[in-house]
Design a protein around this motif. Structure first.
Motif, PDB file in Angstrom:
ATOM      1  N   MET A 167      22.873  18.475 -39.029  1.00  0.00           N
ATOM      2  CA  MET A 167      23.322  17.909 -39.917  1.00  0.00           C
ATOM      3  C   MET A 167      22.754  18.022 -41.684  1.00  0.00           C
ATOM      4  SD  MET A 167      22.834  13.248 -40.630  1.00  0.00           S
ATOM      5  CE  MET A 167      23.241  12.475 -41.843  1.00  0.00           C
ATOM      6  N   ASN A 168      23.758  18.479 -41.440  1.00  0.00           N
ATOM      7  CA  ASN A 168      23.073  19.616 -43.543  1.00  0.00           C
ATOM      8  C   ASN A 168      23.880  18.676 -44.780  1.00  0.00           C
ATOM      9  OD1 ASN A 168      22.814  21.546 -42.493  1.00  0.00           O
ATOM     10  ND2 ASN A 168      25.038  22.173 -42.056  1.00  0.00           N
ATOM     11  N   TYR A 169      24.263  17.064 -44.092  1.00  0.00           N
ATOM     12  CA  TYR A 169      24.996  16.049 -45.302  1.00  0.00           C
ATOM     13  C   TYR A 169      24.019  15.818 -45.858  1.00  0.00           C
ATOM     14  CZ  TYR A 169      27.088  12.136 -47.221  1.00  0.00           C
ATOM     15  OH  TYR A 169      27.629  11.321 -48.736  1.00  0.00           O
ATOM     16  N   ARG A 203      31.492   9.188 -51.679  1.00  0.00           N
ATOM     17  CA  ARG A 203      30.685   8.611 -50.872  1.00  0.00           C
ATOM     18  C   ARG A 203      30.597   7.444 -50.176  1.00  0.00           C
ATOM     19  NH1 ARG A 203      26.839  12.664 -50.869  1.00  0.00           N
ATOM     20  NH2 ARG A 203      26.840  14.411 -52.489  1.00  0.00           N
TER      21      ARG A 203
END
Length: 223
Positions: free
Chosen positions: A1-3, A187
């Motif tokens: 997960m790169n978020y 967002r």
């Protein structure tokens, strides 16, 4: 997960959410006032000996308990103006849609509370010569309310959470404000997480009070 979560937008974006929160609280408060007051009247109607009074009340209860709240909200906002030529402001329509649903559930809570009143208390009212109104207001209602309070408060929490459904019909509540903010800031994870936390913080204290009251009732029953 790169978020990577970034809540910095809340420095300015929190204010629209707070405005939406005011609308959410108005909706929940109005619906609960209707549910607590009219719910008891509908309960008495549903328990009336005359079928002409009892049947409409039972149909009302079953209709609102057995259909989705979302359908009820949409129907009120789009069908009532067309069918009955009634045009009210969005807050009033939202309170009515949510309140009628809560009336049905609270009526059942009151019914369970009334049925939990010992038969001896009813007999005592007859022996003392109390009329139906005095008996209902001063003997039955206080006991039924005490027994039903945990369920009534739980129903209140539920309607607070279900008030988010009015965002579907563009009522500017907390959920609607969150949707607009998520679109503006790109967002959605942060916005909807914030909205969820706000709902959680509003509901948690009430749920703790419900748990406390249920424990007290269990202790009193054991005695």
């Amino acid at each position: 997960m790169n978020y990577i979560f970034d809540f910095s937008f809340l420095a300015e974006g929190i204010w629209p959410l707070l405005e939406g929160l005011k609308t959410t609280l108005l909706l929940a408060l109005g619906a609960n006032v209707l549910g607590l007051t009219v719910g008891f009247v509908v309960c008495l109607m549903a328990m009336a000996p005359l079928w002409v009074i009892r049947l409409p009340a039972k149909l009302f209860i079953e209709f609102f308990r057995c259909t989705p709240v979302l359908i009820q909200v949409v129907w009120f906002f789009y069908c009532v103006p067309i069918l009955f030529n009634v045009f009210l402001d969005p807050i009033t329509m939202g309170v009515l849609a949510l309140g009628l649903n809560l009336i049905a559930f609270n009526a059942e809570a009151y019914r369970a509370g009334i049925q939990s009143v010992p038969k001896e208390h009813h007999d005592a009212c007859v022996a003392l010569g109390l009329g139906p109104w005095i008996k209902t207001v001063h003997v039955i209602f206080p006991q039924a309310l005490r027994n039903a309070i945990p369920v009534l408060m739980t129903n209140g929490i539920t309607i607070l959470q279900q008030s988010a459904l009015v965002a579907i019909v563009a009522v500017a509540d907390l959920m609607y404000a969150g949707k607009i903010l998520a679109t503006d800031t790109y967002r959605p994870l942060e916005v909807y997480t914030t909205v969820a936390v706000i709902y959680f913080l509003m509901s948690l204290p009430i749920s703790q009070v419900v748990t406390y009251l249920e424990r007290r009732q269990d202790v009193s029953v054991e005695r």
